[in-house]
Design a protein around this motif. Structure first.
Motif, mmCIF file in Angstrom:
data_model
loop_
_atom_site.group_PDB
_atom_site.id
_atom_site.type_symbol
_atom_site.label_atom_id
_atom_site.label_comp_id
_atom_site.label_asym_id
_atom_site.label_seq_id
_atom_site.Cartn_x
_atom_site.Cartn_y
_atom_site.Cartn_z
ATOM 1 N N GLU A 1 3.152 -3.936 -8.548
ATOM 2 C CA GLU A 1 3.922 -2.700 -8.389
ATOM 3 C C GLU A 1 3.034 -1.574 -7.880
ATOM 4 O O GLU A 1 3.449 -0.763 -7.035
ATOM 5 C CB GLU A 1 4.564 -2.319 -9.722
ATOM 6 N N ASN A 2 1.806 -1.518 -8.391
ATOM 7 C CA ASN A 2 0.850 -0.519 -7.923
ATOM 8 C C ASN A 2 0.601 -0.664 -6.425
ATOM 9 O O ASN A 2 0.601 0.315 -5.668
ATOM 10 C CB ASN A 2 -0.460 -0.673 -8.710
ATOM 11 N N LEU A 3 0.395 -1.894 -5.974
ATOM 12 C CA LEU A 3 0.142 -2.141 -4.552
ATOM 13 C C LEU A 3 1.368 -1.814 -3.708
ATOM 14 O O LEU A 3 1.245 -1.242 -2.610
ATOM 15 C CB LEU A 3 -0.272 -3.596 -4.348
ATOM 16 N N GLU A 4 2.551 -2.154 -4.180
ATOM 17 C CA GLU A 4 3.767 -1.847 -3.420
ATOM 18 C C GLU A 4 3.945 -0.350 -3.252
ATOM 19 O O GLU A 4 4.354 0.126 -2.175
ATOM 20 C CB GLU A 4 4.976 -2.461 -4.124
ATOM 21 N N GLY B 1 3.945 1.610 0.229
ATOM 22 C CA GLY B 1 5.097 2.436 0.552
ATOM 23 C C GLY B 1 4.723 3.854 0.916
ATOM 24 O O GLY B 1 5.351 4.471 1.785
ATOM 25 N N ALA B 2 3.680 4.395 0.286
ATOM 26 C CA ALA B 2 3.266 5.766 0.565
ATOM 27 C C ALA B 2 2.726 5.934 1.975
ATOM 28 O O ALA B 2 2.730 7.044 2.512
ATOM 29 C CB ALA B 2 2.219 6.214 -0.461
ATOM 30 N N GLN B 3 2.244 4.861 2.595
ATOM 31 C CA GLN B 3 1.690 4.945 3.951
ATOM 32 C C GLN B 3 2.254 3.829 4.825
ATOM 33 O O GLN B 3 1.551 3.249 5.641
ATOM 34 C CB GLN B 3 0.167 4.894 3.891
ATOM 35 N N LEU B 4 3.535 3.547 4.638
ATOM 36 C CA LEU B 4 4.177 2.454 5.372
ATOM 37 C C LEU B 4 4.205 2.713 6.872
ATOM 38 O O LEU B 4 4.263 1.765 7.665
ATOM 39 C CB LEU B 4 5.599 2.255 4.843
ATOM 40 N N ASP B 5 4.160 3.969 7.279
ATOM 41 C CA ASP B 5 4.207 4.283 8.710
ATOM 42 C C ASP B 5 2.968 3.792 9.451
ATOM 43 O O ASP B 5 2.959 3.777 10.687
ATOM 44 C CB ASP B 5 4.369 5.787 8.924
ATOM 45 N N GLU B 6 1.930 3.372 8.728
ATOM 46 C CA GLU B 6 0.725 2.858 9.364
ATOM 47 C C GLU B 6 0.627 1.338 9.286
ATOM 48 O O GLU B 6 -0.386 0.765 9.682
ATOM 49 C CB GLU B 6 -0.520 3.474 8.709
ATOM 50 N N ALA B 7 1.670 0.703 8.799
ATOM 51 C CA ALA B 7 1.642 -0.750 8.645
ATOM 52 C C ALA B 7 1.978 -1.436 9.956
ATOM 53 O O ALA B 7 2.625 -0.869 10.846
ATOM 54 C CB ALA B 7 2.633 -1.184 7.563
ATOM 55 N N LEU C 1 9.963 -0.262 1.064
ATOM 56 C CA LEU C 1 10.716 0.726 1.841
ATOM 57 C C LEU C 1 11.330 1.783 0.931
ATOM 58 O O LEU C 1 11.361 2.977 1.291
ATOM 59 C CB LEU C 1 11.797 0.008 2.645
ATOM 60 N N ASP C 2 11.813 1.384 -0.216
ATOM 61 C CA ASP C 2 12.367 2.360 -1.171
ATOM 62 C C ASP C 2 11.290 3.342 -1.623
ATOM 63 O O ASP C 2 11.560 4.548 -1.758
ATOM 64 C CB ASP C 2 12.959 1.634 -2.384
ATOM 65 N N HIS C 3 10.071 2.853 -1.861
ATOM 66 C CA HIS C 3 8.971 3.746 -2.245
ATOM 67 C C HIS C 3 8.658 4.729 -1.118
ATOM 68 O O HIS C 3 8.402 5.913 -1.374
ATOM 69 C CB HIS C 3 7.726 2.924 -2.584
ATOM 70 N N PHE C 4 8.699 4.254 0.105
ATOM 71 C CA PHE C 4 8.438 5.150 1.239
ATOM 72 C C PHE C 4 9.492 6.253 1.308
ATOM 73 O O PHE C 4 9.164 7.432 1.522
ATOM 74 C CB PHE C 4 8.427 4.364 2.543
ATOM 75 N N MET C 5 10.753 5.899 1.130
ATOM 76 C CA MET C 5 11.809 6.899 1.205
ATOM 77 C C MET C 5 11.693 7.918 0.083
ATOM 78 O O MET C 5 11.977 9.108 0.286
ATOM 79 C CB MET C 5 13.182 6.213 1.165
ATOM 80 N N LEU C 6 11.270 7.484 -1.102
ATOM 81 C CA LEU C 6 11.071 8.429 -2.201
ATOM 82 C C LEU C 6 9.983 9.436 -1.852
ATOM 83 O O LEU C 6 10.137 10.642 -2.069
ATOM 84 C CB LEU C 6 10.702 7.674 -3.485
ATOM 85 N N VAL C 7 8.878 8.941 -1.284
ATOM 86 C CA VAL C 7 7.783 9.836 -0.891
ATOM 87 C C VAL C 7 8.225 10.748 0.241
ATOM 88 O O VAL C 7 7.940 11.947 0.254
ATOM 89 C CB VAL C 7 6.545 9.009 -0.475
ATOM 90 N N ASP C 8 8.968 10.186 1.214
ATOM 91 C CA ASP C 8 9.405 10.975 2.355
ATOM 92 C C ASP C 8 10.384 12.069 1.932
ATOM 93 O O ASP C 8 10.269 13.214 2.373
ATOM 94 C CB ASP C 8 10.048 10.050 3.393
#
Length: 559
Positions: free
Chosen positions: A290-293, A297-303, A330-337
């Motif tokens: 979960e930590n890794l996900e 997710g916090a920097q998914l735009d660089e994946a 993706l859900d983690h990315f949207m939360l950060v975004d």
């Protein structure tokens, strides 16, 4: 490597208040095995101590000075029993060791054999402080020789020019010059070194880089997945690194995840995804995954797409790739975004839900990434429609400037799942916005038999509107251009204060309009009107359409 030879002038010496002689030692050895369990360093250290006491020269170096210092302390070899005794000699040499990086590393490695005694004498702490000070500063100041990792040699040998040969050249050390040596430390000592480095001001990028190097040395799965080719090329000559057991690798991976700096983008997304994939192979703890996900997710735009395609390793393998994992990331990315949008100072109160232009870049990149991911997984026949829809709908409409990528994924899914009902196909096609398809995508969709008939009509309708707008714009530009060149035209450009700007705009429109042939556009428009009329008639044959499509039919027929 620093070394010094020591000797003693006495033939007898006192250890812990007892008088030991050469004859006693020989008798004890001849009578049977001499057990020296309590002496730090064991029999080897005691042998060197004995040689020192009986005048035989011994060589102090970075490999034996720690054990000798601990043995001397255990045997109470202080200045009280003789000037220049072993404790003083070993301490003086340790001070020289701490001045050199290589010797400090070797001394710290040998502390493992006598760890409790070395800790009590603060040798471990002194070694680590010495190493951390050097790693945080310029290595050239401490006499560290950092060789080129892959020295470039001339073909056929070292002859570079006119028969003159030289050895491999040294180059100035970069920030990663200490990674290789530090990676040979055991995990407890390595963690203490990182902690000291952080306290001494090491940048998070340096700590993260060292952790990446350390992980690739002891986690073989990472190198296979992420292509870390030069990791083992920097292994010390003659050294061998055996792969730890699966349980040890799992513990190591979880420790590394906890040690990674929390600052965003310090650790590459590629490495984080490699860790995530390996954590699934090693069955790491749920909290670790979960930590890794969340980090990914916090920097998914660089994946990269190839790194995001994680094979499904669950007990019930339904799909080829782990769709649920991608959904959580993706859900983690949207939360950060969304949280960043809520705190953005560039958003006015009346439109807090509308993102600013600066915030569109990451989500647009993620939308492109996920469209590619959907296209890759769409060919899996076991992928349920609900999962495909769930993953596609996470990205909001404003995140996709064009829906071409999404249309491609939908088309692949329709091709791989021909058994879908008409209702399911229409439900799937609602994911895309036909108004946001490019001309190439519209042309393809208009001829795509896998799409529902209603979607094809909708595509044709919006393409017709687009062509009508283009033709209207072309005639408007043509009229303006004619009026601007007329002596008494309606557009008094010369008398207007914005004359130069309007002239530039007109010129630009003229240049752009010249590439749009009016005859071709009229011909295409006529064809589209015929296609729309034919489609409308077919729809009427199928049955009475919905109210929304009734409105659409009236608009298309009245156009």
């Amino acid at each position: 490597m620093a070394s010094v030879k020591l000797g003693s002038k006495t033939d007898a010496f006192q250890l812990q208040g007892q008088s030991w002689t050469t004859e006693w030692i020989c008798t004890s050895v001849m009578g049977g095995a001499l057990q020296l369990h309590d002496i730090p360093g064991g029999a080897k250290a005691f042998e060197l101590v004995s040689k020192f006491c009986y005048g035989i020269r011994i060589e102090l170096n970075a490999f034996n000075v720690v054990s000798l210092r601990c043995a001397a302390e255990y045997l109470n070899m202080t200045e009280e029993y003789g000037e220049g005794n072993l404790i003083a000699q070993a301490e003086n040499f340790l001070n020289e060791v701490f001045g050199n990086w290589k010797d400090s590393i070797k001394a710290l490695e040998t502390c493992e054999d006598v760890l409790p005694h070395a800790e009590e004498l603060h040798i471990v702490t002194r070694c680590i402080n010495s190493l951390a000070t050097k790693a945080c500063a310029d290595p050239s100041l401490f006499g560290c020789s950092v060789a080129v990792r892959n020295p470039v040699k001339s073909p056929g040998g070292s002859a570079l020019w006119n028969g003159i040969g030289t050895g491999p050249k040294q180059r100035s050390a970069g920030e990663d010059w200490w990674y290789n040596d530090a990676s040979f430390l055991s995990l407890p000592l390595y963690k203490r070194l990182l902690s000291t480095l952080e306290m001494k001001g090491m940048r998070p990028e340096g700590i993260a880089g060292s952790l990446v190097f350390y992980a690739h040395r002891y986690l073989p799965g990472l190198s296979r997945h992420s292509g870390f080719l030069d990791g083992m090329s920097r292994v010390k000559p003659g050294a061998s690194v055996s792969s730890p057991s699966e349980s040890d690798q799992r513990v190591l991976l979880e420790e590394i995840v906890c040690l990674l700096p929390t600052k965003k983008v310090v650790t590459s997304t590629k490495f984080l995804l490699s860790l995530l994939r390996t954590s699934m192979i090693l069955h790491a703890s749920p909290s670790c995954r979960e930590n890794l996900e969340k980090r990914v997710g916090a920097q998914l735009d660089e994946a990269a797409l190839e790194d995001l395609l994680i094979p499904n390793m669950g007990r019930s393998v339904e799909t080829l790739y782990d769709i649920d994992c991608a959904q959580r990331i993706l859900d983690h990315f949207m939360l950060v975004d969304q949280s960043s949008l809520a705190t953005s100072p560039g958003i006015v109160e009346e439109s807090q839900l509308i993102p600013t232009s600066a915030s569109l870049t990451p989500i647009t990149m993620v939308a492109k990434l996920m469209d590619g991911y959907l296209a890759e997984v769409a060919s899996d026949v076991n992928l349920k429609l609900a999962k495909f829809q769930s993953l596609a709908t996470v990205i909001p409409d404003y995140g996709r400037p064009l829906d071409d990528g999404l249309y491609r994924a939908i088309d692949i899914y329709l091709k791989s799942h021909p058994w879908l009902t008409d209702s399911e196909r229409e439900q799937l096609c609602r994911l895309m916005n036909c108004q946001k398809l490019s001309l190439e995508a519209c042309t393809h969709a208009a001829q795509n038999e896998r799409l529902p008939l209603r979607v094809i009509v909708q595509v044709l309708f919006f393409e017709q509107l687009r062509l009508r707008t283009s033709i209207a714009g072309w005639f408007f530009v043509s009229d303006n251009l004619e009026n601007s060149h007329a002596p008494h035209g309606n557009l008094q450009l010369a008398k207007n204060d914005d004359g130069p700007a309007q002239t530039e705009i007109s010129q630009e429109l003229k240049e752009n309009s010249e590439i749009v042939p009016a005859d071709d556009m009229r011909s295409r428009l006529s064809e589209l009107e015929k296609e729309c009329l034919s489609m409308k008639q077919e729809i009427e044959k199928l049955g009475k359409p919905k109210s929304s499509w009734n409105i659409f039919s009236k608009r298309s027929s009245g156009s």
